[in-house]
Design an enzyme around this catalytic site. Structure first.
Site, mmCIF file in Angstrom:
data_model
loop_
_atom_site.group_PDB
_atom_site.id
_atom_site.type_symbol
_atom_site.label_atom_id
_atom_site.label_comp_id
_atom_site.label_asym_id
_atom_site.label_seq_id
_atom_site.Cartn_x
_atom_site.Cartn_y
_atom_site.Cartn_z
ATOM 1 N N ARG A 50 0.128 -6.693 -6.630
ATOM 2 C CA ARG A 50 0.041 -5.453 -7.411
ATOM 3 C C ARG A 50 1.288 -5.335 -8.274
ATOM 4 O O ARG A 50 2.285 -6.009 -8.022
ATOM 5 C CB ARG A 50 -0.075 -4.261 -6.448
ATOM 6 N N ARG A 143 -2.196 12.512 1.325
ATOM 7 C CA ARG A 143 -1.758 11.397 0.478
ATOM 8 C C ARG A 143 -2.260 11.545 -0.952
ATOM 9 O O ARG A 143 -1.612 11.108 -1.901
ATOM 10 C CB ARG A 143 -2.312 10.075 1.022
ATOM 11 N N ARG A 154 -11.482 5.618 7.744
ATOM 12 C CA ARG A 154 -10.190 5.402 8.406
ATOM 13 C C ARG A 154 -10.130 6.147 9.745
ATOM 14 O O ARG A 154 -9.554 5.646 10.709
ATOM 15 C CB ARG A 154 -9.041 5.845 7.497
#
Length: 206
Positions: A50, A143, A154
């Site tokens: 990234r 987040r 998750r």
């Protein structure tokens, strides 16, 4: 666990816990306070870097062919595939940290913990738990990078990880991250090789 302070410190420390539980925060704080005592195992991955990521820092970026070659050579302590990309922790990276006189810390998924237990690495296993699934859900939402579907996925994974952590003799120590400063003080003592008593997993049925 009746091992001496020194030998305990030299053993690798395997850190695991659900996404969003605060492992990265604890690790950053530890490495900032003790820059010369610890080393992080840099994993291999087949995903592309990234922006801002450097080879050998965040990951060892390799081709799929190279990863499969290493896999054939039994170079990995543990490996897994996520979203079409391979990730793996090599014996060599852990060895390099140890040779520098530092304690190697591995941030590993539950799947990897199972694999490590089949090796002769002989680490200390430490699990970071949220105080409740409600708190974990709030942290993931906070987040601002997760979709609701991603959060639910998750949380489902977190529940499985916690259920695995409740099995006998899976982890040596458990830290419930209900208060960051308290959790860090306990984590720091574990990382430095002290014989401490960890937390007990809270009931997570909410």
């Amino acid at each position: 666990m009746s091992v001496s302070h020194l030998s305990d410190f030299l053993r690798p420390l395997v850190l695991s816990g659900p996404s969003g539980v605060g492992k990265s925060t604890l690790l950053k704080r530890l490495f900032a306070e003790f820059p010369d005592k610890f080393g992080f195992s840099v994993s291999h991955t087949t995903r592309s870097p990234r922006p801002g990521e450097q080879d050998g820092v965040q990951y060892h970026f390799v081709t799929r062919e190279k990863f499969l070659d290493l896999l054939q050579e039994n170079a990995f302590i543990e490996h897994a595939e996520f979203s079409g990309n391979f990730y793996g922790t090599s014996f060599q990276t852990v060895k390099e940290v140890h040779e520098r006189g530092r304690r190697c810390i591995l941030d590993i998924e539950a799947q990897g913990v199972r694999q490590i237990k089949a090796t002769d690495l002989n680490p200390i296993y430490c699990f970071i738990s949220p105080p409740s699934l409600t708190v974990l859900r709030e942290r993931l939402r906070g987040r601002g990078t997760e979709t609701e579907a991603s959060i639910q996925k998750r949380l489902a994974t977190a529940l499985k990880e916690i259920q695995f952590a409740k099995e006998p003799n899976v982890h040596d120590l458990i830290i419930v991250n209900d208060d960051l400063d308290r959790a860090y003080q306990l984590f720091k003592r574990i990382a430095l090789g002290e014989n401490v008593v960890g937390d007990t997993l809270p009931p997570l049925d909410d």
